[in-house]
Structures are given as structure tokens and as C-alpha cells.
Design a protein around this motif. Structure first.
Motif, PDB file in Angstrom:
ATOM      1  N   GLU A   4       5.074  -6.610  -1.344  1.00  0.00           N
ATOM      2  CA  GLU A   4       3.832  -6.260  -0.666  1.00  0.00           C
ATOM      3  C   GLU A   4       4.129  -5.715   0.719  1.00  0.00           C
ATOM      4  O   GLU A   4       5.059  -6.171   1.401  1.00  0.00           O
ATOM      5  N   ASP A  16      -5.784   2.639   6.731  1.00  0.00           N
ATOM      6  CA  ASP A  16      -6.408   3.183   5.532  1.00  0.00           C
ATOM      7  C   ASP A  16      -5.321   3.811   4.663  1.00  0.00           C
ATOM      8  O   ASP A  16      -4.746   4.842   5.011  1.00  0.00           O
ATOM      9  N   GLU A  58      -2.124   1.110  -3.896  1.00  0.00           N
ATOM     10  CA  GLU A  58      -3.063   0.344  -3.078  1.00  0.00           C
ATOM     11  C   GLU A  58      -3.337  -1.001  -3.707  1.00  0.00           C
ATOM     12  O   GLU A  58      -3.636  -1.114  -4.894  1.00  0.00           O
ATOM     13  N   GLY A  59      -3.223  -2.053  -2.908  1.00  0.00           N
ATOM     14  CA  GLY A  59      -3.525  -3.394  -3.381  1.00  0.00           C
ATOM     15  C   GLY A  59      -4.815  -3.903  -2.766  1.00  0.00           C
ATOM     16  O   GLY A  59      -5.653  -3.130  -2.292  1.00  0.00           O
ATOM     17  N   ARG A  60      -4.963  -5.186  -2.767  1.00  0.00           N
ATOM     18  CA  ARG A  60      -6.164  -5.789  -2.184  1.00  0.00           C
ATOM     19  C   ARG A  60      -5.862  -6.351  -0.808  1.00  0.00           C
ATOM     20  O   ARG A  60      -4.709  -6.537  -0.439  1.00  0.00           O
ATOM     21  N   ALA A  61      -6.900  -6.624  -0.071  1.00  0.00           N
ATOM     22  CA  ALA A  61      -6.804  -7.300   1.230  1.00  0.00           C
ATOM     23  C   ALA A  61      -5.837  -6.587   2.166  1.00  0.00           C
ATOM     24  O   ALA A  61      -4.961  -7.192   2.778  1.00  0.00           O
ATOM     25  N   ARG A  62      -5.999  -5.254   2.263  1.00  0.00           N
ATOM     26  CA  ARG A  62      -5.197  -4.459   3.177  1.00  0.00           C
ATOM     27  C   ARG A  62      -3.702  -4.611   2.934  1.00  0.00           C
ATOM     28  O   ARG A  62      -2.897  -4.768   3.861  1.00  0.00           O
ATOM     29  N   ARG A  63      -3.325  -4.530   1.691  1.00  0.00           N
ATOM     30  CA  ARG A  63      -1.904  -4.583   1.330  1.00  0.00           C
ATOM     31  C   ARG A  63      -1.597  -3.480   0.335  1.00  0.00           C
ATOM     32  O   ARG A  63      -2.457  -3.069  -0.443  1.00  0.00           O
ATOM     33  N   HIS A  65       1.171  -2.357  -2.746  1.00  0.00           N
ATOM     34  CA  HIS A  65       2.163  -2.870  -3.684  1.00  0.00           C
ATOM     35  C   HIS A  65       3.306  -1.871  -3.795  1.00  0.00           C
ATOM     36  O   HIS A  65       3.079  -0.667  -3.942  1.00  0.00           O
ATOM     37  N   GLU A 289     -15.834   6.347   1.237  1.00  0.00           N
ATOM     38  CA  GLU A 289     -16.157   5.224   0.360  1.00  0.00           C
ATOM     39  C   GLU A 289     -17.668   5.037   0.329  1.00  0.00           C
ATOM     40  O   GLU A 289     -18.351   5.140   1.363  1.00  0.00           O
TER      41      GLU A 289
END
Length: 291
Positions: A4, A16, A58-63, A65, A289
Motif C-alpha cells: 500500500e 488525488d 486506486e485503493g480505499r481510504a486514500r491509499r 495498491h 466526481e
């Protein structure tokens, strides 16, 4: 193995992911490949004595992969995503600007290469030609001179490899035209140690001096210097004014404007003026978005 990558800037500001991938066209050149539908980055980077191709999504919670990364590759990706940079000062001004308030949600990070050398070479390959010519030149450099990864990708070539390539390569394979001699000379100077482009990352060097050092390089004029300062060095005081940005701004503003008028418009942003100008022009590159 999936690692991550936290998408947070040095000042705690959000990053972003999509707008970083789409921040500028040179970011999509080999050895990178950006999928702007799946929003992924595939890039081949040096790893140990060889190379490794990784996929960033793009992952979740501003992370983000990262598939297949080693510690050294993750360090290179942090550099590419500019996670050591603090854009909170820019966002403070942008929040009071109706045209750029949207950017404060994490836009403005210019995806850079792992070295200044790579960004300078790629920028020289954008001068005085169509985009298809730029892609051809950079792809040839990577495919023929880069280090291969086990999965078939290639890194951007080391300066020594570009210096050793004969002018015939630049003429007949890369078809770089007049740029060939510039690229070989630049690579030879870096490989020999007589030129240290990475030194330009030193924040202690004033922008004016950085600009002059860039302008002294073979094949680098005012446009190329401003472009490298914006996209590679995080020096945002100069506006990239060229055959695309001027008419694009005129279309958004509803009329043509002189360079001095455009520069005055963004003066309030101080050292971030060039970044503000670029973001205004490129907002449409990534769909907003839904609320």
C-alpha cells in the motif's frame, strides 16, 4: 504481493490519485503506461541489478495498491507521486478562487519520473514535433536501450546506455532528427559526471538559477525549461506558455490574451502561479466526481 502507498502529502493534504496519473501527457510515456478507464499505472523500474514491472491502482481510504513492488520500487513510486511535497500553501489560495476551488481536494501533484535526466530527455522529445513523434522517440529509447524486466517491460535507459548509442541509432531507429546529437551529448555529460541534473532537486537553488541551468542544456529552450520545472522539479513559478496552452486559455477566457496578461492573472498564486495556470487548463482531463 500487494503493498500500500498512502496518498497523503507532506503537509497532511490529500493526493488525488486519478488527477496525479492524468497530470500531464509526458507522464504517460514509456516506461509508464496509464489506463485512464481503469485508472491504473503500469511502470517498469530499476530493481537491484535488474528491473521490475509493477501495477499501481486506486485503493480505499486514500491509499494506492501496488502489485509486485519491492522496498526500492516503493521508494521510487513515492518519489514519482511527489509524496514528500507540501501543497497545502497552494490549496489555501485555491480555496478562495472560484475557478480553482475544486483543486484543493487533492489535485496538482505532477507525476514525475524517477530522475530529472529522464524528464529532461522526454521533454526534449516533445519539442517541435507532433505527439506521435514524441511517443516514437521515447518508445525507441526504452525498448532498445532500457533494462528488461522478467515480464517483458523495459526501464528508461541509463545515461551510459544512451551515451554509448551511436548517432546512427538516434537517426535511424529513434528517428530523433536534430535532437539526436542533443540527447547523446546530454547523456554523455551525465554519465561522465560532468553534469549533475539531480542536483536541481535542491530546494536551496533559486528558481532563476535552475532556469538558467536548464536553458544551458542542449535542446532546452524557454518552453522546455518551464515544462521541466513544472512537471519534474516542483518549481511552479513559471507558466508553460506554448502552442497548446495559449489557445486553450483563450478558449476558457473567451478571448485571446498576451503572455503578460496571463501571467498577471495568476500573480496572486506567487510561486504556485504555473501550477494554478496548468490546473485551470487541464481540469477537464479527469471527470469530476459526482456529488
Amino acid at each position: 504481493m500487494i503493498a500500500e502507498l498512502p496518498l497523503v502529502g507532506a503537509g497532511g493534504e490529500p493526493v488525488d490519485f486519478r488527477r496525479t496519473l492524468a497530470s500531464h501527457g509526458v507522464a504517460s510515456l514509456p516506461p509508464s503506461r496509464i489506463d485512464d478507464e481503469a485508472w491504473t499505472l503500469e511502470v517498469t523500474l530499476p530493481s537491484g541489478r535488474g528491473a521490475r514491472t509493477v501495477r499501481v491502482s486506486e485503493g480505499r481510504a486514500r491509499r494506492a495498491h501496488v502489485e509486485g513492488a519491492t522496498d526500492s520500487v516503493l521508494a521510487q513510486l513515492r518519489h514519482m507521486f511527489r509524496l514528500d511535497e507540501d501543497l497545502s500553501g497552494f490549496y489555501t489560495v485555491a480555496r478562495d478562487d472560484p475557478q480553482l476551488v475544486w483543486a484543493a481536494a487533492g489535485a496538482g501533484r505532477m507525476l514525475r519520473s524517477t530522475t530529472v535526466f529522464e524528464d529532461v530527455v522526454k521533454t526534449i522529445c516533445t519539442t517541435n514535433c507532433a505527439w506521435s513523434g514524441t511517443v516514437r522517440m521515447v518508445t525507441s529509447l526504452v525498448d532498445h536501450l532500457g533494462v528488461a524486466s522478467p515480464t517483458g517491460g523495459h526501464t528508461f535507459p541509463r545515461p551510459g546506455a544512451m551515451a554509448e548509442a551511436g548517432l546512427e541509432f538516434y537517426r535511424d531507429v529513434a528517428r530523433a532528427g536534430y535532437r539526436g546529437a542533443y540527447l547523446q551529448k546530454l547523456a554523455d555529460d551525465v554519465a561522465s559526471g560532468s553534469l549533475d541534473l539531480e542536483r536541481l532537486n535542491d530546494p536551496g537553488i533559486p528558481d532563476d538559477e535552475v532556469e538558467q541551468r536548464l536553458l544551458a542544456l542542449p535542446g532546452v529552450g524557454p518552453y522546455a525549461a518551464a515544462h521541466v520545472m513544472l512537471t519534474s522539479l516542483g518549481r511552479y513559478s513559471r507558466l508553460v506558455l506554448d502552442s497548446w496552452t495559449r489557445p486553450t486559455y483563450a478558449k476558457l477566457a473567451g478571448r485571446k490574451a498576451s503572455d503578460k496578461t496571463i501571467e498577471h492573472k495568476f500573480r496572486r498564486y506567487g510561486d504556485f502561479a504555473g501550477l494554478a495556470f496548468w490546473l485551470l487548463l487541464t481540469r477537464s482531463w479527469v471527470p469530476d466526481e459526482p456529488l
